[in-house]
Write a protein that holds these residues in place. Structure first.
Motif, PDB file in Angstrom:
ATOM      1  N   THR A  98       0.570  -3.378   8.332  1.00 26.97           N
ATOM      2  CA  THR A  98      -0.527  -2.798   7.551  1.00 26.97           C
ATOM      3  C   THR A  98      -1.604  -3.862   7.347  1.00 26.97           C
ATOM      4  OG1 THR A  98       0.973  -1.271   6.491  1.00 26.97           O
ATOM      5  CG2 THR A  98      -1.085  -1.710   5.331  1.00 26.97           C
ATOM      6  N   LYS A 107       3.857  12.375  -1.518  1.00 27.49           N
ATOM      7  CA  LYS A 107       4.541  13.102  -0.444  1.00 27.49           C
ATOM      8  C   LYS A 107       3.946  14.504  -0.295  1.00 27.49           C
ATOM      9  CE  LYS A 107       6.198  10.567   1.366  1.00 27.49           C
ATOM     10  NZ  LYS A 107       6.339   9.176   1.086  1.00 27.49           N
ATOM     11  N   SER A 114       6.310  -3.898   3.088  1.00 27.43           N
ATOM     12  CA  SER A 114       5.725  -3.067   4.145  1.00 27.43           C
ATOM     13  C   SER A 114       6.820  -2.579   5.087  1.00 27.43           C
ATOM     14  CB  SER A 114       4.709  -3.902   4.938  1.00 27.43           C
ATOM     15  OG  SER A 114       4.248  -3.191   6.057  1.00 27.43           O
ATOM     16  N   GLN A 115       6.805  -1.320   5.385  1.00 34.65           N
ATOM     17  CA  GLN A 115       7.741  -0.795   6.371  1.00 34.65           C
ATOM     18  C   GLN A 115       7.404  -1.355   7.750  1.00 34.65           C
ATOM     19  OE1 GLN A 115       9.355   0.976   9.489  1.00 34.65           O
ATOM     20  NE2 GLN A 115       7.251   1.650   9.198  1.00 34.65           N
ATOM     21  N   SER A 116       6.144  -1.177   8.135  1.00 30.76           N
ATOM     22  CA  SER A 116       5.734  -1.524   9.500  1.00 30.76           C
ATOM     23  C   SER A 116       5.587  -3.029   9.702  1.00 30.76           C
ATOM     24  CB  SER A 116       4.396  -0.864   9.818  1.00 30.76           C
ATOM     25  OG  SER A 116       3.411  -1.320   8.903  1.00 30.76           O
ATOM     26  N   GLU A 121       0.305  14.318   1.232  1.00 25.71           N
ATOM     27  CA  GLU A 121       0.173  13.961   2.645  1.00 25.71           C
ATOM     28  C   GLU A 121       0.835  14.976   3.573  1.00 25.71           C
ATOM     29  OE1 GLU A 121       1.790  10.172   3.938  1.00 25.71           O
ATOM     30  OE2 GLU A 121       3.450  10.315   2.550  1.00 25.71           O
ATOM     31  N   VAL A 130       5.585  10.068   9.735  1.00 23.41           N
ATOM     32  CA  VAL A 130       4.489   9.353   9.066  1.00 23.41           C
ATOM     33  C   VAL A 130       4.788   9.168   7.581  1.00 23.41           C
ATOM     34  CG1 VAL A 130       2.090   9.645   8.341  1.00 23.41           C
ATOM     35  CG2 VAL A 130       2.704   9.881  10.749  1.00 23.41           C
ATOM     36  N   ALA A 131       5.369  10.180   6.966  1.00 21.69           N
ATOM     37  CA  ALA A 131       5.695  10.064   5.542  1.00 21.69           C
ATOM     38  C   ALA A 131       6.942   9.204   5.382  1.00 21.69           C
ATOM     39  CB  ALA A 131       5.933  11.448   4.951  1.00 21.69           C
ATOM     40  N   SER A 132       6.812   8.174   4.589  1.00 23.05           N
ATOM     41  CA  SER A 132       7.903   7.219   4.430  1.00 23.05           C
ATOM     42  C   SER A 132       8.972   7.779   3.492  1.00 23.05           C
ATOM     43  CB  SER A 132       7.314   5.937   3.854  1.00 23.05           C
ATOM     44  OG  SER A 132       8.260   4.929   3.869  1.00 23.05           O
ATOM     45  N   CYS A 160       0.852  -1.196   0.000  1.00 20.24           N
ATOM     46  CA  CYS A 160       0.000   0.000   0.000  1.00 20.24           C
ATOM     47  C   CYS A 160       0.885   1.243   0.000  1.00 20.24           C
ATOM     48  CB  CYS A 160      -0.869   0.056   1.254  1.00 20.24           C
ATOM     49  SG  CYS A 160      -1.963  -1.347   1.407  1.00 20.24           S
ATOM     50  N   GLY A 161       0.344   2.326  -0.527  1.00 18.13           N
ATOM     51  CA  GLY A 161       0.995   3.631  -0.453  1.00 18.13           C
ATOM     52  C   GLY A 161       2.396   3.617  -1.035  1.00 18.13           C
ATOM     53  N   THR A 162       3.301   4.206  -0.309  1.00 19.91           N
ATOM     54  CA  THR A 162       4.686   4.311  -0.767  1.00 19.91           C
ATOM     55  C   THR A 162       5.294   2.935  -1.041  1.00 19.91           C
ATOM     56  OG1 THR A 162       5.048   6.422   0.302  1.00 19.91           O
ATOM     57  CG2 THR A 162       6.977   5.034   0.050  1.00 19.91           C
TER      58      THR A 162
HETATM   59  O1  M6R Z   1       3.992   0.194   6.817  1.00 22.97           O
HETATM   60  P1  M6R Z   1       3.673   0.067   5.371  1.00 22.97           P
HETATM   61  O2  M6R Z   1       4.873   0.209   4.500  1.00 22.97           O
HETATM   62  O3  M6R Z   1       2.898  -1.172   5.043  1.00 22.97           O
HETATM   63  O4  M6R Z   1       2.726   1.301   5.054  1.00 22.97           O
HETATM   64  C1  M6R Z   1       2.137   1.449   3.788  1.00 22.97           C
HETATM   65  C2  M6R Z   1       1.560   2.830   3.623  1.00 22.97           C
HETATM   66  O5  M6R Z   1       0.565   3.064   4.568  1.00 22.97           O
HETATM   67  C3  M6R Z   1       2.642   3.916   3.750  1.00 22.97           C
HETATM   68  O6  M6R Z   1       3.669   3.742   2.833  1.00 22.97           O
HETATM   69  C4  M6R Z   1       2.009   5.310   3.529  1.00 22.97           C
HETATM   70  O7  M6R Z   1       1.587   5.448   2.209  1.00 22.97           O
HETATM   71  C5  M6R Z   1       3.006   6.407   3.913  1.00 22.97           C
HETATM   72  N1  M6R Z   1       2.358   7.365   4.772  1.00 22.97           N
HETATM   73  C6  M6R Z   1       3.516   7.154   2.760  1.00 22.97           C
HETATM   74  O8  M6R Z   1       4.394   8.157   3.116  1.00 22.97           O
END
Ligand code: M6R
Length: 619
Positions: free
Chosen positions: A359, A492, A354-356, A495, A405-407, A307-309
């Motif tokens: 998600t 970017k 996924s960073q986290s 958001e 919050v912004a990746s 998702c997202g970034t």
């Molecule tokens: O933790 P994740 O990488 O799964 O998160 C996915 C997105 O929610 C995340 O990249 C979101 O789009 C960021 N806020 C972008 O900067």
């Protein structure tokens, strides 16, 4: 969403439980920042405080009315789902007898039914949240069973949905009980004290020794013990791990914002992600992958879900993996994948980025893919998180904790890990000669230094951002790997600066979006290397001319020495010469700096933009 911290310690009641929990909340505030609250178990009984707004509101309230010394504490920072972000809806939620406090991350899907039953039974509700039902149910179960762990076990059986719950009870002053289903919770092991947190950042300055909890497990911490049981009450062994994140990585370290700091950490994030993954002879060794080589050789399709970034990192991966491995790669938003009956099977490799690692949309997609027989490989930054635990293999990105919050740095590390994966598959499947792979790895090794050069040039971009702080719309154009970079640049800006921004494939422009271009419309164009193939460069230079002819202000990101763009660019932002497929690692950096600086120039909260949370742990 929501950040959760729990603490219990030995010795006389003291201020430490509150200090630990407030510090942990500070580190978890990126998960949600609508409201915050704490509950403490003190010799005078349960005490609590909660406030709408950022954590500072709670800190100020606690300074005005300091609570008594305590033995245990829980704390919560909220991203609202049910009920507006008010004092009353903030967590903890308290039982009617004032003895039990509960905090929650997730959504209790059957809360309405449960609430009706409780109302019919004479329970009165104070908040509009789904969480409050769990607090009342838990208190009633405690009164029946006389034990918080057993009460938690009974209540979680009644709940549907996703949750991490933490509870304390005035009658069990040295105990915190937690439970998790589809929502994160990790344990930190101390000496005469123990911790619980949504992620390790919650306790990173106190211990590096941690335990992963599995699905539907209940954990009871006291100062000297950690006991984990499953839903049937059977003790379970859980996996221990050592947190390798540096505690200093979770503080701003002289930068104005975490985002600015994380942008500056990108050379290291990429270098660390590459580290130790090649042999002296240039062979790639992704030992941690743990998927049978026979299976990897038989893969006939890759589907990236994210998702997202993280999804934009997947788009970059598609170009690289298809080119290097000749395997078709699809990239799909995890929430779309899950609900459209995708055609995947045991020959499909699903890559979840996924960073986290938490998600929820991506977790559900991982589960769906595995149900179809596909192997799932996670590309994740956070150790101990759900996605790697539920996947067949994991390739960790070593970006360190990302707090804003912004990746930013996680994005570059994800792209880097995907390059490694692509080259590894090419090596394994014999798609490329080893010397070709070696040449690309050598180029990759140069990327940290190239990224550093872009970061060092930040002043030009910062000035540009300040000069543009009143713009209302910005377009981003790119082709090939420049297209996901354009989309990421637009994300970017949306958001962080709350400005209308859109990223387009440059070739698509004339099929409609060019109608948006008016006199003075700022258009960023990501220009590929003129040394690349397929006339890509010439095509993008034509696209610059097309928008300029219609009055656009062209802000061009181009390689050092690319003179062809100059006649058509109002501003040229230079990046080091880089092979086309690797270029996103440098071309996205000015766009990150631009969005960060423009948001700061508008006086906005760069690290915690409105309405967002770092980990989207609800569907
Ligand atoms: O933790 P994740 O990488 O799964 O998160 C996915 C997105 O929610 C995340 O990249 C979101 O789009 C960021 N806020 C972008 O900067």
């Amino acid at each position: 969403m929501c950040g959760i911290v729990g603490y219990v310690g030995r010795g006389e009641p003291s201020g430490r439980p509150l200090d630990v929990v407030m510090e942990g909340l500070g580190r978890l505030e990126y998960r949600g920042y609508d409201s915050a609250g704490v509950a403490l178990v003190t010799p005078q009984g349960l005490q609590w405080a909660k406030r709408a707004g950022k954590l500072t509101n709670l800190s100020q309230a606690l300074e005005r009315r300091p609570p008594a010394p305590a033995t245990a504490a829980i704390g919560h920072t909220r991203w609202a789902t049910h009920g507006a972000p008010t004092d009353v809806n903030a967590h903890p939620h308290i039982s009617q007898d004032g003895k039990l406090a509960l905090i929650h991350n997730g959504i209790i899907e059957n809360f309405n039914t449960l609430k009706e039953e409780l109302l019919a039974d004479g329970v009165s509700f104070l908040s509009e949240t789904d969480t409050e039902v769990a607090a009342h149910l838990l208190s009633r179960a405690f009164d029946r069973l006389g034990d918080l762990t057993e009460a938690m076990r009974a209540v979680t059986r009644e709940l549907e949905g996703a949750f991490t719950l933490l509870a304390v009870h005035a009658d069990m002053p040295r105990t915190v009980v937690g439970a998790r289903r589809n929502s994160p919770l990790v344990v930190g092991l101390g000496d005469g004290e123990n911790f619980l947190g949504s992620d390790v950042a919650a306790f990173i300055s106190h211990t590096r020794s941690a335990l992963e909890l599995g699905q539907d497990q209940i954990v009871t911490i006291t100062p000297d013990s950690v006991e984990v049981i499953d839903g049937d009450g059977v003790p379970v062994e859980v996996k221990a791990f050592t947190v390798d994140w540096d505690a200093s990585a979770a503080v701003k370290g002289g930068f104005r914002t975490f985002m600015e700091k994380e942008i500056h950490e990108q050379p290291k994030a990429v270098a660390d992600t590459l580290l130790g993954r090649t042999t002296v002879g240039g062979h790639l060794t992704l030992d941690e992958l743990r998927i049978d080589e026979v299976v990897l050789r038989s893969v006939d399709k890759i589907v990236v879900i994210a998702c997202g970034t993280a999804a934009y990192a997947g788009h970059v991966a598609k170009y690289a993996i298809e080119h290097w491995c000749r395997i078709p790669v699809e990239v799909e938003l995890a929430h779309e994948f899950r609900y459209r009956d995708p055609v995947v099977n045991e020959k499909t490799l699903v890559v979840a980025i996924s960073q986290s690692g938490e998600t929820m949309d991506t977790i559900m997609a991982v589960r769906h893919a595995r149900e179809q027989g596909s192997k799932v490989l996670a590309v994740v930054n956070t150790h101990g998180s759900t996605i790697p635990r539920e996947s067949d293999a994991v390739l960790y990105t070593h970006a360190g904790p990302e707090v804003a919050v912004a990746s930013t740095k996680a994005f570059l590390a994800q792209i880097t890990a995907c390059y490694l994966l692509g080259l590894y598959l090419a090596q394994l499947r014999g798609n490329m000669y080893q010397d070709e792979i070696g040449r690309i790895l050598a180029e990759l090794a140069l990327m940290p230094e190239r990224i550093q050069r872009v970061v060092d040039n930040e002043e030009q971009v910062r000035k540009l951002a300040h000069s543009m702080k009143d713009v209302t719309s910005v377009l981003f154009l790119g082709r090939h790997v420049g297209f996901p970079v354009a989309m990421e640049g637009a994300l970017k800006l949306k958001e962080l600066a709350y400005i209308h921004a859109e990223g387009f494939a440059a070739g698509e422009l004339k099929h409609g979006p060019i109608a948006l271009v008016d006199v003075g419309t700022p258009v960023f164009v990501i220009v590929p290397s003129p040394r690349g193939r397929d006339h890509l460069h010439a095509k993008v230079v034509s696209n610059i001319q097309e928008v300029r002819a219609r009055g656009a202000r062209t802000l061009v990101i181009a390689e050092d020495g690319d003179a062809a763009v100059e006649p058509f660019a109002d501003v040229v932002i230079r990046v080091p010469q880089t092979p086309t497929l690797l270029a996103p690692l440098v071309t996205v950096v000015p766009l990150q700096i631009f969005a960060c600086e423009l948001a700061a120039a508008k006086g906005l909260d760069v690290d915690q933009p409105r309405n967002l949370a770092k980990s989207v742990t609800v569907e």
